[in-house]
Design an enzyme around this catalytic site. Structure first.
Site, PDB file in Angstrom:
ATOM      1  CB  ALA A 243      -0.926   0.017   1.215  1.00 46.02           C
ATOM      2  CE1 TYR A 244       2.997   1.416   4.558  1.00 44.20           C
ATOM      3  CE2 TYR A 244       5.326   0.870   4.516  1.00 44.20           C
ATOM      4  CZ  TYR A 244       4.127   0.963   5.201  1.00 44.20           C
ATOM      5  OH  TYR A 244       4.077   0.607   6.529  1.00 44.20           O
ATOM      6  N   GLY A 245       2.697   4.172  -1.186  1.00 41.91           N
ATOM      7  CA  GLY A 245       2.843   4.811  -2.483  1.00 41.91           C
ATOM      8  C   GLY A 245       2.121   4.075  -3.588  1.00 41.91           C
ATOM      9  N   GLY A 246       1.073   3.326  -3.224  1.00 44.37           N
ATOM     10  CA  GLY A 246       0.351   2.558  -4.238  1.00 44.37           C
ATOM     11  C   GLY A 246       1.204   1.507  -4.912  1.00 44.37           C
TER      12      GLY A 246
ATOM     13  CE  LYS B 237       4.010  -3.055   7.671  1.00 41.02           C
ATOM     14  NZ  LYS B 237       4.901  -2.304   6.764  1.00 41.02           N
TER      15      LYS B 237
END
Length: 327
Positions: free
Chosen positions: A52-55, A80
């Site tokens: 999810a970090y930065g898509g 994750k």
């Protein structure tokens, strides 16, 4: 850098981890490369990211750097899965979603396995045993070496870890859980940390510097280049800019002055050496900020200073968290 076992497993990680929350968004390619190289040169091994970090950009950027800049075998890559871009369902920890997300993460990271794969949050819409089966399948297939959780409450962690321990050799033992933990946020000490200690699950503290507030940078206002001034992260920092937090930050600054170190070093050393902690995850905007965090490696707080910080930041424990013998 000193290495620690991740819970009751054979996996060893550096006792400070590198976070990549802002990579691909607020942290560009060159800054990320500088951070990773400085971290590796300091003996750091644990690099934490998420799909999810930065898509997905954080994973992709890390994948571009590993191998060419830093040897893959020198890193413990943790990622994750479970977050989804859906206003009606922010978490999907179904077996199908998790395993598909893992394959996507491996493609972005450019590797055939991650060292630690974590479920990003508890999903009340999916049976827990289904979520945990995904971890078992990931490990048994070799796509993940170890498994962990993130964002699980005390009872959720205890239920998950106990389920895994019920079939040793068949189900994958949980190695770690990742939760926010700092002098400004000690809520995990009520339920999560006692459960983790009892079950042999390591704690990986996120935001160990109180979302940057414990560095003391906000004591005189909000710097223009800080997270609190960022359109995307201002709401993330704002809860820790109240009077209670200010008193704790002042205490940290006082301790730092007495030890001739920085508030960042004091705050990081405090959480790093808490019982049950394997490695706080430090996210830095620049390599200079990361270097200051890494310089906390040799610092051990004197007992009287540690106790003073414990006292000034102590969370309120009432029934039923309080020891019954004192009621």
């Amino acid at each position: 850098m000193e290495q620690r076992h991740l819970g009751r497993t054979g996996l060893r990680v550096s006792r400070i981890g590198l976070g990549t929350l802002t990579w691909g968004r607020d942290t560009g390619d060159q800054a990320a490369a500088d951070q990773l190289k400085a971290f590796w040169e300091a003996g750091g091994t644990l690099v934490d990211t998420a799909d999810a970090y930065g898509g997905g950009e954080a994973e992709y950027l890390l994948g571009q750097l590993v191998g060419g800049l830093v040897p893959r075998q020198d890193l413990v890559i943790a990622t994750k899965a479970g977050s989804v871009r859906d206003p009606d369902r922010r978490i999907d920890a179904s077996r199908g979603h998790l395993l598909a997300a893992l394959d996507d993460s491996l493609a972005r990271l450019g590797t055939d396995h991650v060292d630690l794969w974590q479920v990003h949050a508890f999903d009340p819409g999916t049976p827990l045993e289904e979520t945990l089966q995904a971890l078992d399948l990931a490990v048994s297939s070799g796509r993940a070496r170890y498994a962990g959780l993130a964002g699980f409450s005390g009872w959720q962690l205890a239920k998950a870890a106990t389920w895994q321990l019920a079939a040793p050799g068949v189900r994958t033992r949980l190695a770690s859980t990742q939760m926010e933990y700092s002098l400004l946020q000690r809520g995990v000490e009520r339920e999560v940390l006692p459960a983790a200690l009892d079950l042999g699950v390591a704690l990986l503290p996120s935001s160990p510097l109180g979302r940057g507030v414990l560095t003391g940078k906000y004591r005189s206002g909000v710097p223009a280049d800080s997270r609190a001034a960022s359109e995307t992260l201002a709401a993330f920092v704002e809860p820790y800019l109240d009077d209670t937090a200010s008193g704790i930050v002042d205490a940290v600054a006082t301790a730092a002055h007495g030890l001739a170190v920085t508030p960042l070093q004091v705050a990081l050393a405090w959480v790093r050496d808490r019982p049950g902690v394997a490695a706080p995850i430090v996210g830095a905007r620049t390599s200079a900020q990361l270097s200051e965090a890494l310089s906390a490696e040799p610092l051990t707080l004197p007992e009287e200073i540690r106790q003073a910080l414990d006292d000034v930041s102590a969370p309120v424990h009432r029934y039923p968290d309080q020891d019954w013998s004192t009621l």
